[in-house]
Design a protein around this motif. Structure first.
Motif, PDB file in Angstrom:
ATOM      1  N   SER A 128      97.796  40.347  31.791  1.00  0.00           N
ATOM      2  CA  SER A 128      98.901  39.881  32.635  1.00  0.00           C
ATOM      3  C   SER A 128      98.903  38.369  32.818  1.00  0.00           C
ATOM      4  CB  SER A 128      98.823  40.566  34.008  1.00  0.00           C
ATOM      5  OG  SER A 128      97.557  40.330  34.592  1.00  0.00           O
ATOM      6  N   ASN A 129      97.739  37.731  32.581  1.00  0.00           N
ATOM      7  CA  ASN A 129      97.655  36.276  32.707  1.00  0.00           C
ATOM      8  C   ASN A 129      97.922  35.648  31.354  1.00  0.00           C
ATOM      9  OD1 ASN A 129      95.986  33.628  32.508  1.00  0.00           O
ATOM     10  ND2 ASN A 129      96.162  33.979  34.718  1.00  0.00           N
ATOM     11  N   ALA A 130      98.876  34.738  31.327  1.00  0.00           N
ATOM     12  CA  ALA A 130      99.330  34.193  30.049  1.00  0.00           C
ATOM     13  C   ALA A 130      98.221  33.438  29.342  1.00  0.00           C
ATOM     14  CB  ALA A 130     100.533  33.269  30.283  1.00  0.00           C
ATOM     15  N   VAL A 131      97.420  32.670  30.111  1.00  0.00           N
ATOM     16  CA  VAL A 131      96.333  31.895  29.488  1.00  0.00           C
ATOM     17  C   VAL A 131      95.301  32.835  28.886  1.00  0.00           C
ATOM     18  CG1 VAL A 131      94.512  30.195  29.914  1.00  0.00           C
ATOM     19  CG2 VAL A 131      96.698  30.008  31.129  1.00  0.00           C
ATOM     20  N   ALA A 132      94.904  33.822  29.694  1.00  0.00           N
ATOM     21  CA  ALA A 132      93.902  34.786  29.200  1.00  0.00           C
ATOM     22  C   ALA A 132      94.462  35.595  28.017  1.00  0.00           C
ATOM     23  CB  ALA A 132      93.485  35.725  30.328  1.00  0.00           C
ATOM     24  N   GLN A 133      95.751  35.924  28.118  1.00  0.00           N
ATOM     25  CA  GLN A 133      96.363  36.714  27.034  1.00  0.00           C
ATOM     26  C   GLN A 133      96.297  35.983  25.698  1.00  0.00           C
ATOM     27  OE1 GLN A 133     100.621  37.153  27.111  1.00  0.00           O
ATOM     28  NE2 GLN A 133     100.516  39.233  26.332  1.00  0.00           N
ATOM     29  N   LEU A 134      96.512  34.650  25.748  1.00  0.00           N
ATOM     30  CA  LEU A 134      96.477  33.879  24.512  1.00  0.00           C
ATOM     31  C   LEU A 134      95.098  33.963  23.852  1.00  0.00           C
ATOM     32  CD1 LEU A 134      98.720  32.221  23.209  1.00  0.00           C
ATOM     33  CD2 LEU A 134      97.726  30.176  24.212  1.00  0.00           C
ATOM     34  N   LYS A 135      94.058  33.817  24.704  1.00  0.00           N
ATOM     35  CA  LYS A 135      92.696  33.911  24.160  1.00  0.00           C
ATOM     36  C   LYS A 135      92.390  35.351  23.729  1.00  0.00           C
ATOM     37  CE  LYS A 135      90.464  30.840  23.997  1.00  0.00           C
ATOM     38  NZ  LYS A 135      90.283  29.867  22.861  1.00  0.00           N
ATOM     39  N   GLY A 136      92.962  36.300  24.490  1.00  0.00           N
ATOM     40  CA  GLY A 136      92.756  37.703  24.123  1.00  0.00           C
ATOM     41  C   GLY A 136      93.373  38.032  22.774  1.00  0.00           C
ATOM     42  N   LEU A 137      94.538  37.433  22.478  1.00  0.00           N
ATOM     43  CA  LEU A 137      95.182  37.655  21.185  1.00  0.00           C
ATOM     44  C   LEU A 137      94.316  37.115  20.045  1.00  0.00           C
ATOM     45  CD1 LEU A 137      98.875  36.770  22.143  1.00  0.00           C
ATOM     46  CD2 LEU A 137      98.056  38.991  21.347  1.00  0.00           C
ATOM     47  N   GLU A 138      93.708  35.942  20.274  1.00  0.00           N
ATOM     48  CA  GLU A 138      92.832  35.379  19.241  1.00  0.00           C
ATOM     49  C   GLU A 138      91.634  36.310  18.992  1.00  0.00           C
ATOM     50  OE1 GLU A 138      91.661  31.388  20.090  1.00  0.00           O
ATOM     51  OE2 GLU A 138      93.700  30.697  20.461  1.00  0.00           O
ATOM     52  N   ALA A 139      91.047  36.789  20.105  1.00  0.00           N
ATOM     53  CA  ALA A 139      89.892  37.687  19.963  1.00  0.00           C
ATOM     54  C   ALA A 139      90.295  38.987  19.268  1.00  0.00           C
ATOM     55  CB  ALA A 139      89.299  37.985  21.351  1.00  0.00           C
ATOM     56  N   ALA A 140      91.471  39.503  19.633  1.00  0.00           N
ATOM     57  CA  ALA A 140      91.941  40.752  19.011  1.00  0.00           C
ATOM     58  C   ALA A 140      92.151  40.561  17.511  1.00  0.00           C
ATOM     59  CB  ALA A 140      93.249  41.204  19.669  1.00  0.00           C
ATOM     60  N   LEU A 141      92.710  39.413  17.129  1.00  0.00           N
ATOM     61  CA  LEU A 141      92.929  39.137  15.714  1.00  0.00           C
ATOM     62  C   LEU A 141      91.595  39.101  14.952  1.00  0.00           C
ATOM     63  CD1 LEU A 141      94.937  38.449  13.475  1.00  0.00           C
ATOM     64  CD2 LEU A 141      94.751  36.034  14.126  1.00  0.00           C
ATOM     65  N   ALA A 142      90.596  38.442  15.582  1.00  0.00           N
ATOM     66  CA  ALA A 142      89.270  38.388  14.938  1.00  0.00           C
ATOM     67  C   ALA A 142      88.669  39.788  14.828  1.00  0.00           C
ATOM     68  CB  ALA A 142      88.351  37.477  15.752  1.00  0.00           C
ATOM     69  N   TYR A 143      88.871  40.570  15.860  1.00  0.00           N
ATOM     70  CA  TYR A 143      88.337  41.955  15.839  1.00  0.00           C
ATOM     71  C   TYR A 143      88.969  42.772  14.699  1.00  0.00           C
ATOM     72  CZ  TYR A 143      87.028  46.600  17.585  1.00  0.00           C
ATOM     73  OH  TYR A 143      86.517  47.879  17.704  1.00  0.00           O
ATOM     74  N   ILE A 144      90.308  42.683  14.620  1.00  0.00           N
ATOM     75  CA  ILE A 144      91.032  43.472  13.604  1.00  0.00           C
ATOM     76  C   ILE A 144      90.629  43.027  12.208  1.00  0.00           C
ATOM     77  CG2 ILE A 144      93.330  44.029  12.698  1.00  0.00           C
ATOM     78  CD1 ILE A 144      94.316  43.473  15.642  1.00  0.00           C
ATOM     79  N   GLU A 145      90.393  41.749  12.037  1.00  0.00           N
ATOM     80  CA  GLU A 145      90.057  41.215  10.718  1.00  0.00           C
ATOM     81  C   GLU A 145      88.665  41.651  10.263  1.00  0.00           C
ATOM     82  OE1 GLU A 145      90.065  36.906   8.394  1.00  0.00           O
ATOM     83  OE2 GLU A 145      90.445  37.005  10.555  1.00  0.00           O
ATOM     84  N   ASN A 146      87.733  41.808  11.223  1.00  0.00           N
ATOM     85  CA  ASN A 146      86.327  42.018  10.845  1.00  0.00           C
ATOM     86  C   ASN A 146      85.785  43.421  11.106  1.00  0.00           C
ATOM     87  OD1 ASN A 146      85.791  39.238  10.048  1.00  0.00           O
ATOM     88  ND2 ASN A 146      86.045  38.738  12.216  1.00  0.00           N
ATOM     89  N   ALA A 147      86.398  44.168  11.994  1.00  0.00           N
ATOM     90  CA  ALA A 147      85.806  45.466  12.379  1.00  0.00           C
ATOM     91  C   ALA A 147      86.308  46.586  11.477  1.00  0.00           C
ATOM     92  CB  ALA A 147      86.142  45.781  13.841  1.00  0.00           C
ATOM     93  N   HIS A 148      85.385  47.425  11.071  1.00  0.00           N
ATOM     94  CA  HIS A 148      85.732  48.560  10.201  1.00  0.00           C
ATOM     95  C   HIS A 148      86.592  49.580  10.941  1.00  0.00           C
ATOM     96  CE1 HIS A 148      85.321  51.541   7.072  1.00  0.00           C
ATOM     97  NE2 HIS A 148      84.852  52.409   7.942  1.00  0.00           N
ATOM     98  N   VAL A 149      86.370  49.707  12.250  1.00  0.00           N
ATOM     99  CA  VAL A 149      87.056  50.746  13.036  1.00  0.00           C
ATOM    100  C   VAL A 149      88.369  50.269  13.623  1.00  0.00           C
ATOM    101  CG1 VAL A 149      84.938  51.979  13.616  1.00  0.00           C
ATOM    102  CG2 VAL A 149      85.705  50.099  15.079  1.00  0.00           C
ATOM    103  N   ALA A 150      88.778  49.046  13.301  1.00  0.00           N
ATOM    104  CA  ALA A 150      89.959  48.468  13.955  1.00  0.00           C
ATOM    105  C   ALA A 150      91.217  49.280  13.701  1.00  0.00           C
ATOM    106  CB  ALA A 150      90.159  47.032  13.481  1.00  0.00           C
ATOM    107  N   GLY A 151      91.294  49.943  12.537  1.00  0.00           N
ATOM    108  CA  GLY A 151      92.501  50.688  12.201  1.00  0.00           C
ATOM    109  C   GLY A 151      92.852  51.766  13.198  1.00  0.00           C
TER     110      GLY A 151
END
Length: 2023
Positions: free
Chosen positions: A60-83
């Motif tokens: 819900s916090n825009a600043v935190a959401q931006l960092k959360g999106l970056e972390a989510a992108l890194a997770y999806i790129e590297n984690a086998h279970v991300a799908g």
């Protein structure tokens, strides 16, 4: 700060979900670092964040959401279970990120979506983005469109599915927001890049301004196809390739952009519900304006480019009615447009209705108005695209000869347009063959427009398939017309092609439209096919006359010899040039002698003429010259007819010449004297001019006469000629009419000949032939059926005539043509006269079938069924019936549905192959019925479906979307039925239509269906689909699945890939397979050599010559390479197998090569490996109720390694059972030659036969049974016995067929079961039959019970397994069966038991009801009345039956033999059946011993019925046998008078007598044992037992087991009889141990023997018998002999296995193990003497196996440490004797490095130092034993004295003490005797003295060759010569007599020479599975010897006399005493 410090300490994942936004921000930052740091994509750390990822992007916090999106992108790129998170995360991105004002957030959100696509989740992302387009927030919509555009731009149209995107695109152009419309425009431009003009139709509805803008943008786009720039993880290889191309700067590998069909992008519109409610009323209205309104409404709806499928039947019928019957041409035009619109909108789905509309449109072409014709053309063209040319060909051909030229013109033009859409595959020769004759007629039409249309059609066809394919049909056209056709061909432009196609190949070879592989596939040379195959053409050269194939075809190269008719003057002139003048003058002389002399000169001249100079026509005209065929002298006539045959054979004999002679030949065929020559002449004519033509002429001539004799003989000749020439090209239809005439003849000979001819035709045509005669009278029909029944199961004989000209000139094209035409066989269904029933299917019937009242509907269906039944065979035009019946398949009344299905089955049979055109409109609804809830309805639907497929084949069912639409229905019943059906049918197809791919998505959904049966069927079908579509395509199709489904489906695909069956090879004879023929024999030879395993090749000069001879000088296809050179005879091979002519194969040389080698490939240990795999459950166990496809596939896989490829293809041929029959025939022919291969593949052969048992084809079944009747006797002769694996996978299924309804099958199966007992023990067959009695089939139960009765009669009660009591109780249950035949069979079986064991049967069967017991007693009484003497005890019956045998000894074979030796084996079943019918003489019923020296193992198992067959010993005075001292005269042999009478063969008699040893009757067994003992004691016959030892021991062991289990438990039996039997058995076995044959006993037999003997010694019941102790002593002696005399490796191995088994069995007696170990200790002691004769590898393998079961730790856990010490001692002794070399003897141990044994041996070798060099003599061993014993002297002596003190083991203890003292002479016994009583001390001393005297006595006897040994032959002595043997023989007999007369002192307390167990065990000996027999005989000997010692003690003789004469005098005296006592 306090709050901060709290969350700072939390772990990262908890921070990420903290309520404070700063904590979350910090958590996201740390998570981002963590995600970048983790290298392992499968690290467990990733799992912690799976549930948090959605919160990362929806913060819900825009600043935190931006960092959360970056972390989510890194997770999806590297984690086998991300799908796994794709759905929820993308949904969150769409709803919570795309609406953010910050561009960075939107960019990250878009990147997340694209990253999910990269990790294979494109479908999920796309679905969520499309859902986002419906969001009310325009920002979200814009970003979703933008993301879709980016995804398409980067990943391309292969990854992004465009259809759903295009579907929603027009809606975005209507948005109020400009930003949305602009983004939609950009997306449309991007989509256009990928699919080009396919995008135009879906966007036609948008605003014109926007469309114009789009058009402008589209024009600007580059023409080059775009490329994928971003790749999925699974596309990394493609990415590397792309980068490599980019680096190289070249695009040479560019793939063409996939063509997208705009139709696929459109959304289907449902129009049926939108029709005006009053449409059907208006369309029938009288006012044309109302009809026009209705049609306009339909036209508007039909303009939709894609229509939703539905039931358009009513609508199409209404439109068709307007087209066909409406007088207003404007309305016709409108209706045609409507039909065109429906066809274009429905595409393939409209194919169902095509057959209804096309005939109407074609008829309507009579209209001349251009607008009507144009509309009709558009309609029929649109319809063609929805169906196939084949489906509408009947309708088009029907109007090609219409009187109206417009119709003919338009039909040809329609075909011309249709041909443009065809290819070579879709326009096959069969289609051209149908159309070209019609076009040729039109080419000659008077109307120019018709001719031009025909030219255009033929030109188009030529352009499509090429000139070469069309030219054969145009052979009769003149050059002008041919030029016009070629001109038309040049003008034709095919869709998608510019310039010439195949037709232009001469001008532009590079521009061929046809695939380049097609042309080479046809062999070079002129076209082979004539325009119209004339009826009388000669048979095609090189075709097999035997195979029912090869329609007569002519070709320029093999054209028949044609000559014009010559005048009589020319004939005389030409004849005079080649015949002597005197011959010519006397031809018409009035004197018959002169005419005869003339004929002789004529014959000589013809015989000397060369073919080229022989004027055939002139010569035969001379023969026909007056008196010609009216010749009255039979000698002249015979000569004349003979000359006709010579001319036909030697010359170029034309049909013109044949016409001259045929009349005369036919006229004389019925003549008694000349008929034979006339038939020879006809046969020669048939060879020259072809049988079909000759036969047609001859039959027409003879039936024009009135002479019944000629008619009968002609038919007989024709029947025989068909067998000789084969059935190729026969005009069946013409013959049928003549045969019917003959059947109605008044002369019985003509009728009989006609029926015989029908029988021969039945061989080739099969059951359909009967259809032609169903109208005949019942009596005549019965005769025909009887004749057909005789031919049932027979295969057509091999043809050997008719192919003598150019046998190897078959070309590839012709073979190809044959294949296309289905082999050219006369298809009976095509010959049948068919009725057009369309006029009988009136509108009234159709209305009834569609009525609302079910009773009226039923009445309508009844009328339809009656019409079809009356017509029998119908034409495909059946009017309105299909649509009416289709409606009834959905009827709410299930009875009517079933009735409709029955009618559809009728239609299938009645219509035949023409049924294909109704598959879409009437066949597919049958599949719908498979989803019905009622089982019986589904079953009826499946039966109907199978009936249809049988007529139509599968291809039409798989084309189009109809089948996939059916699978789409989520009905579990329908899905499982359809998938099961497909799994059954698809494997038999070589190719499938591409439309099968449409079914794959629904197949995948079935894999996850909730219903387990659906899932199972889908899994079964998966490998079959993969076989045709390929793994790659199937895997690619998973891309459209949901993420949760993709992984499990992919896993199932991998499994299916492993078991995917091999695709059927293309049919033989294609692709120029005949080319190698011209290469000659050597090339063919080397090709065959290359295809065969090396070990089957014997390459030498003579062999190559033989092969060359075989291939050059004869046309047989017998395997040359399978024959070894020493036995190879080129001549015999040229003549064929077994004296038959070799078949002339239709196949090309390649087939001959394939079939010339061995049919079974020997794979070393192949069968053993298969057994191992099945035991290890690596493959399916062959156990099923009905064979599923996986079993068939498994069998195919297993057979592929050891069966010739062609043989396997034939055996598994899907459609032609005759191919299977021929394959079985080849296996039968090659059985003797390839017996080793047959045995190696026997399990697979038998398994294949079990599959045939589940089929209904009686021809194949009879052939299988015929093969089995040949197989089992062959195996029996080779002494092969089925193993358990083979038996269990075959016998249960064979027993299923014993319940077959046909008598002939049951009879054969019973005969096979009888033969089976020769190669598999009857006792093991018995349980299978018992299981068969549990069947629901009453016939099977009855037959199994009958067979059980026969087994008991033949083999006795011991055949009953598991026990007689249990088996009899189960059999007795059937006495109360409902079926009368079962009751009778059960009573007969119980009666058979009663005949064997008398009243004991009542005890065995247990309690029966009063009714059942009364039935049984009544049956017993009746059988007693039929027998000559009702004496229940078997012994008494035996005695009574023996008396007459003794009175008539002249025929001993009647008693002993199962059948005379000369009788052929095939008669066995008949003999058996006769014997079963004759209750009184059972002994004659046994099948014969198959081979002179073969033992029938089944008889050994027990044969109680033979009680009467051997002379009872009691009947002979044995004392008289002993009177002569020399070798007994024949008087002695009178005990067994049959030994010389029976075949003069001792061996075969021994086989038979051995079978009596295991008899359940004690007296019979004793008699048999006495006879065997007699053989063993006669030197000249003792060697005859060699080779019979194992069998003999098995039989004896069975008798011992019978005594132990049965006789000892039976209180009614006299124990003295049992003792007597034991004595005989032991005596016999001791006799066996005397000779050298004792070494023949095998390890398994020795194990059983030792087990039995030790069990007997431990049997407490034996001690209760009088003289039981003596019996045990005899057994001890026998054990010693076994240990001494046996093969030392076998006995040592047997003891180790026995010890292992005894320790494993918890229920076993500890005493048993102890005695086994004592045996081992004795064997160890003698190892120094025997070590050189022992196979150490085998012994170490057994020790290794023992140590695997009992490792050191487990061994120490046993109660006693003796097993451990025994094993250590054995190994230590072996190491001591062999040294380090012992380690070289571990070759038989797998993974010996892991073996505990090797470690132990290495340890011992290491500690022992150099002991390997020590001498293994007695002294060394003694010293070793001495050192060992000193350590434990106290323990050993304590143990020994304990034994002496126990009652049971006192003798053993004394023996051990004596042996201990012998070894350790300095041992001090005083401490142990000090505290004992004086009596005990004296007892010990006396016992030691007795043992010492006994041992010393033996020692003195052994060196002497003249003294009789005390215990028979000692193990250490050399074999005795004849002089030594005789006294021993008589001495033993005296012992028996003394024992029987009570003259022997047998007191138990006797202190005579009784040897304890242990002392006896100190001697090793020999045995086998026959162990039981030997052990009993040795007991008898032991008792005899002890008796003799006691007699000696009575005569005060301290030692035996060393003189044999003294012993003989003593014997005489004792015999005299015996005689006087008896008197």
């Amino acid at each position: 700060m306090g709050d901060d410090s709290e969350w700072m300490k939390l772990p990262i994942d908890q921070k990420c979900e903290h309520k404070v936004w700063k904590a979350r921000l910090n958590g996201y930052e740390e998570a981002l670092k963590l995600f970048k740091r983790i290298e392992d994509e499968k690290s467990p750390e990733w799992g912690k964040y799976l549930g948090l990822l959605k919160k990362f992007v929806t913060d819900s916090n825009a600043v935190a959401q931006l960092k959360g999106l970056e972390a989510a992108l890194a997770y999806i790129e590297n984690a086998h279970v991300a799908g796994k998170t794709s759905g929820e995360v993308v949904s969150g991105v769409v709803s919570k990120v795309f609406n953010q004002p910050k561009a960075r957030a939107k960019e990250l959100g878009s990147d997340i979506c694209l990253m999910y696509m990269e990790i294979e989740r494109a479908e999920v992302v796309q679905d969520e983005l499309i859902k986002g387009l419906d969001n009310k927030n325009p920002k979200i919509v814009v970003t979703c469109i933008e993301t879709l555009r980016k995804a398409l731009s980067e990943f391309g149209s292969k990854i992004i599915t465009l259809k759903p995107v295009v579907k929603v695109l027009p809606k975005q152009f209507e948005s109020r927001e400009k930003a949305v419309r602009d983004e939609a425009k950009l997306l449309a431009v991007e989509i256009y890049k990928w699919i080009r003009d396919a995008l135009r139709p879906p966007l036609q509805g948008i605003n014109s301004v926007q469309l114009k803008e789009l058009e402008e943008e589209w024009v600007k786009l580059p023409t080059a196809a775009p490329k994928q720039s971003r790749f999925l993880r699974s596309q990394q290889a493609l990415k590397a390739k792309f980068e490599q191309q980019q680096a190289a700067g070249g695009d040479e590998d560019d793939e063409p952009a996939p063509q997208v069909d705009p139709y696929e992008l459109l959304e289907a519109v449902e129009i049926l519900s939108k029709l005006p409610k009053d449409f059907y009323d208006k369309i029938e209205a009288k006012k044309w304006q109302e009809r026009k309104e209705a049609l306009e409404a339909v036209e508007t709806l039909a303009k939709n480019p894609k229509l939703e499928n539905g039931d358009f039947g009513d609508l199409v019928r209404a439109l068709r009615k307007v087209i066909g019957k409406d007088a207003n041409v404007m309305l016709v035009t409108l209706a045609a447009k409507c039909v065109a619109g429906l066809a274009a909108g429905l595409r393939k789905k409209f194919g169902t209705y095509a057959g209804h509309v096309v005939p109407t449109i074609l008829e309507k072409f009579k209209e001349k108005k251009p607008q009507v014709v144009q509309a009709l053309q558009e309609a029929i063209d649109a319809i063609f695209l929805t169906t196939t040319l084949q489906n509408i060909s009947e309708d088009v051909l029907g109007v090609m000869d219409n009187k109206n030229p417009s119709i003919k013109q338009q039909a040809s033009l329609f075909l011309a347009r249709s041909f443009r859409h065809c290819t070579q595959a879709t326009l096959p020769k069969s289609m051209l063959k149908a159309f070209c004759p019609a076009f040729l007629k039109q080419v000659n039409d008077s109307a120019p427009e018709v001719r031009d249309a025909a030219y255009e059609a033929l030109g188009t066809a030529m352009k499509v398939v090429g000139e070469k394919a069309v030219n054969p049909f145009l052979a009769d056209l003149d050059k002008l017309k041919l030029d016009k056709i070629k001109e038309s061909a040049d003008k034709v432009e095919l869709p998608g092609k510019k310039g010439g196609g195949v037709g232009a190949e001469k001008k532009a070879p590079a521009a061929k439209a046809a695939p380049p592989a097609v042309a080479p596939a046809r062999s070079s040379g002129p076209p082979k096919k004539a325009p119209a195959a004339k009826l009388g053409g000669p048979p095609k050269k090189g075709k097999p006359a035997s195979a029912p194939s090869a329609k007569g075809k002519k070709c320029p190269e093999t054209k028949e010899f044609v000559e014009t008719e010559l005048s009589i003057e020319v004939c005389e002139e030409r004849s005079a040039a080649v015949l002597p003048a005197s011959c010519m003058q006397l031809l018409d002389s009035a004197n018959w002698k002169e005419r005869l002399a003339s004929m002789e000169e004529f014959q000589k001249a013809v015989e000397q003429m060369d073919k080229s100079e022989m004027p055939c026509q002139a010569l035969v005209r001379m023969l026909a010259k007056k008196p010609g065929w009216k010749e009255t002298n039979f000698q002249v006539m015979q000569m004349k007819l003979h000359i006709v045959g010579l001319i036909a054979q030697k010359g170029s004999f034309s049909k013109t010449s044949a016409f001259v002679v045929l009349d005369g030949l036919v006229d004389k065929i019925g003549d008694v004297k000349c008929g034979g020559k006339a038939k020879e002449g006809l046969t020669a004519t048939a060879e020259a001019c072809s049988l079909p033509w000759t036969a047609e002429q001859v039959v027409s001539m003879v039936f024009a006469q009135k002479n019944p004799k000629n008619q009968a003989e002609t038919l007989n000749w024709l029947a025989n000629a068909m067998k000789e020439f084969g059935f190729a090209g026969i005009n069946v239809k013409g013959f049928i009419n003549n045969v019917k005439t003959a059947l109605g003849a008044t002369n019985p000979a003509v009728r009989t000949a006609a029926i015989t001819l029908l029988g021969v035709m039945y061989l080739y045509m099969g059951a359909p032939l009967r259809m032609f005669f169903e109208d005949e009278k019942p009596a005549l029909l019965k005769q025909i059926d009887d004749e057909f029944e005789k031919m049932q199961g027979q295969s057509p004989p091999t043809a050997f005539r008719g192919a003598r000209k150019g046998g190897a000139e078959e070309d590839g094209e012709e073979a190809d043509e044959q294949e296309e035409d289905g082999g050219g066989a006369p298809d009976v269904m095509d010959l049948l006269p068919r009725t057009d029933i369309s006029d009988k299917i009136t509108q009234d019937i159709v209305d009834k079938v569609g009525d609302k009242n079910w009773k009226i509907r039923k009445e309508g269906l009844d009328e339809v069924a009656a019409v079809i039944s009356e017509a029998k065979f119908i034409q495909p035009s059946i009017g309105e019936l299909p649509m009416a019946l289709k409606g009834r398949l959905n009827d709410s009344n299930k009875i009517l549905v079933q009735q409709t299905l029955t009618i559809l089955q009728q239609i299938a049979v009645a219509m035949g192959p023409a049924l294909k055109q109704h598959v879409k409109n009437l066949g597919m609804p049958i599949i719908t019925v498979l989803g019905d809830g009622k089982t019986n309805v589904r079953a009826a639907a499946m039966t109907t479906l199978q009936a249809w497929v049988e007529q139509t084949g599968m291809k039409d069912w798989l084309e189009g979307e109809d089948l996939s639409e059916e699978l789409k229905r989520e009905n579990p019943f329908l899905r499982q039925e359809v998938l099961g059906w497909l799994a059954e049918k698809l494997p038999a197809m070589r190719t499938v239509p591409s439309d099968l791919m449409l079914c794959v998505p629904y197949l995948y959904s079935c894999l996850e269906d909730r219903n387990g049966d659906v899932r199972k069927k889908a899994q079964d079908a998966l490998p079959i689909f993969m076989m045709h579509l390929g793994y790659e395509k199937m895997l690619k199709a998973t891309g459209k699945l949901k993420p949760s489904s993709k992984e499990p489906v992919s896993a199932l695909l991998e499994k299916a890939r492993a078991v995917m069956p091999a695709k059927l090879a293309p049919p033989p004879g294609k692709a120029g397979a005949a080319k190698s023929v011209s290469g000659g024999a050597p090339a063919l030879f080397w090709l065959v050599v290359a295809q065969r395993p090396i070990k089957t090749l014997y390459v030498g000069v003579s062999f190559i010559l033989a092969v060359t001879c075989s291939f050059v000088s004869c046309s047989d296809n017998v395997s040359v390479l399978s024959c070894k050179p020493p036995h190879f005879s080129p001549l015999s091979h040229c003549q064929g197998v077994l004296g038959k002519k070799a078949p002339v194969t239709k196949a090309t040389a390649k087939d001959e090569e394939d079939r010339s080698g061995v049919i079974f490939i020997l794979v070393p240990n192949g069968k053993e490996q298969r057994i191992k795999e099945e035991k290890g459950l690596k493959v399916l166990k062959w156990n099923f109720n009905t064979p599923r496809d996986e079993y068939v596939d498994q069998l195919k896989t297993q057979m592929s390694t050891c069966f010739a490829r062609w043989l396997q293809d034939e055996l598994f041929h899907a459609s032609d059972f005759q191919r299977q029959v021929k394959a079985i025939g080849v296996m039968g022919e090659r059985m003797e030659d390839e017996l080793e291969g047959t045995v190696s593949c026997l399990d697979l052969i038998l398994k294949w036969f079990t599959l045939r048992f589940f089929e209904t084809n009686s021809t194949v079944l009879m052939k299988v049974l015929e093969y089995l009747k040949l197989l089992f006797p062959t195996l029996s002769r080779e002494n092969y016995h089925l193993n358990e694996y083979e038996a269990s996978s075959f016998i249960p299924y064979l027993i299923l067929k014993v319940g077959e309804s046909k008598d002939v099958v049951r009879k054969d199966v019973r005969a096979i079961l009888t033969m089976l007992c020769k190669v598999y023990p009857a006792s093991k067959v018995f349980p299978f039959l018992m299981d068969g009695t549990k069947s629901k089939n009453s016939k099977q139960r009855a037959e199994c019970l009958e067979e059980l009765g026969c087994l008991i009669e033949n083999y006795g009660m011991n055949v009953c397994q598991p026990t007689p009591a249990k088996s009899m109780k189960e059999i007795a249950v059937h006495i109360g069966d409902r079926d009368n035949s079962v009751r009778n069979a059960a009573l007969n079986t119980v009666l058979a038991v009663y005949n064997v064991c008398g009243d004991q049967v009542y005890k065995l069967i247990g309690n029966l009801s009063e009714k059942e017991m009364s039935m049984l007693e009544e049956r017993v009484k009746r059988s007693a009345k039929k027998t000559p003497a009702a004496a229940p005890p078997p012994a008494r019956q035996a005695a009574e039956r023996e008396r007459p045998q003794r009175e008539h000894p002249s025929n001993p074979n009647a008693t002993f033999m199962r059948k005379p030796a000369q009788q052929p084996q095939e008669d066995v079943p008949n003999k058996l059946n006769q014997a079963r019918a004759q209750n009184a003489v059972r002994e004659h019923s046994h099948p014969s011993i198959p081979k002179e020296f073969q033992l029938d193992l089944d008889m050994i198992e027990n044969d109680h019925t033979r009680v009467s067959e051997l002379p009872d010993l009691v009947q002979h005075k044995l004392d008289e046998l002993l009177e002569p001292i020399m070798m007994p005269e024949p008087k002695i042999r009178s005990v067994s008078p049959h030994f010389d009478d029976l075949h003069n063969s001792t061996a075969s008699t021994i086989n038979f007598v051995i079978s009596q040893v295991a008899s359940g009757d004690i007296n019979t067994s004793i008699q048999a044992l006495a006879q065997i003992d007699e053989v063993l004691r006669q030197e000249d016959k003792a060697e005859a037992m060699s080779g019979h030892i194992d069998q003999f021991l098995i039989a004896t062991f069975m008798q011992l087991r019978l005594i132990y289990n049965t006789h000892m438990a039976d209180d009614r039996l006299d124990k003295k009889d049992i003792f007597k039997l034991y004595s005989c058995i032991i005596g016999n076995m001791l006799s066996v141990s005397i000779g050298s044959v004792s070494k023949e006993a095998s390890m398994g037999v020795l194990k059983d023997l030792m087990h039995g003997l030790i069990t007997l010694m431990l049997d407490a019941r034996v001690e209760d018998i009088e003289d039981g102790q003596q019996l045990i002593r005899s057994v001890n002696l026998l054990v010693v002999r076994v240990l001494e005399k046996s093969d030392q490796t076998n006995i040592l191995s047997a003891l180790l296995v026995l010890l292992q088994d005894s320790l494993t069995t918890s229920s076993g007696s500890p005493m048993f193990s102890e005695l086994v170990m004592k045996c081992l200790w004795r064997m160890i002691r003698f190892l120094p003497e025997t070590i050189n004769s022992i196979n150490l590898d085998r012994i170490l393998l057994d020790v290794h196996n023992f140590m695997k079961v009992f490792p050191k730790e487990k061994l120490k856990q046993l109660k006693s440490d003796v097993p451990h010490r025994t094993l250590k001692t054995l190994l230590h002794t072996l190491c001591k004797l062999t040294g380090a070399k012992i380690l070289d003897h571990m070759s038989m141990i797998e993974n010996k490095n892991d073996s505990e044994l090797e470690a132990h041996l290495r340890r011992v070798v290491k500690h022992s130092g150099n002991f390997s060099g020590m001498k293994s003599d007695r002294g060394t061993e003694k010293g070793q034993d001495d050192r060992m014993s000193k350590a434990k002297v106290s323990d050993i002596l304590s143990e020994i004295f304990k034994k002496i003190g126990s009652k049971e083991n006192t003798k053993e203890g004394l023996t051990e003490l004596y042996e201990y003292k012998q070894k350790y002479s300095d041992a001090d016994l005083e401490p142990f005797l000090r505290n004992t009583s004086q009596f005990f001390q004296s007892y010990v001393e006396r016992g030691l003295r007795v043992i010492e005297s006994e041992r010393e006595g033996k020692g003195r006897i052994q060196p002497s060759s003249t003294v009789i040994p005390q215990h028979g032959l000692d193990s250490g002595s050399v074999p005795l010569n004849g002089e030594e043997m005789k006294p021993a023989v008589y001495y033993e007999r005296l012992k028996i007599l003394r024992q029987r007369q009570g003259l022997e002192n047998n007191s138990r307390g006797d202190s005579g020479p009784m040897r304890p167990i242990t002392s006896l065990l100190s001697k090793p000996s020999v045995a086998s599975s026959t162990d039981m027999l030997q052990s009993k005989l040795s007991q008898l000997k032991e008792s005899r010897e002890s008796h003799f010692q006691q007699e000696q003690s009575h005569s005060h003789s301290p030692t035996r006399c060393s003189s044999p004469s003294a012993n003989l005098d003593d014997l005489k005296k004792r015999l005299e005493r015996i005689k006087s006592n008896r008197q």
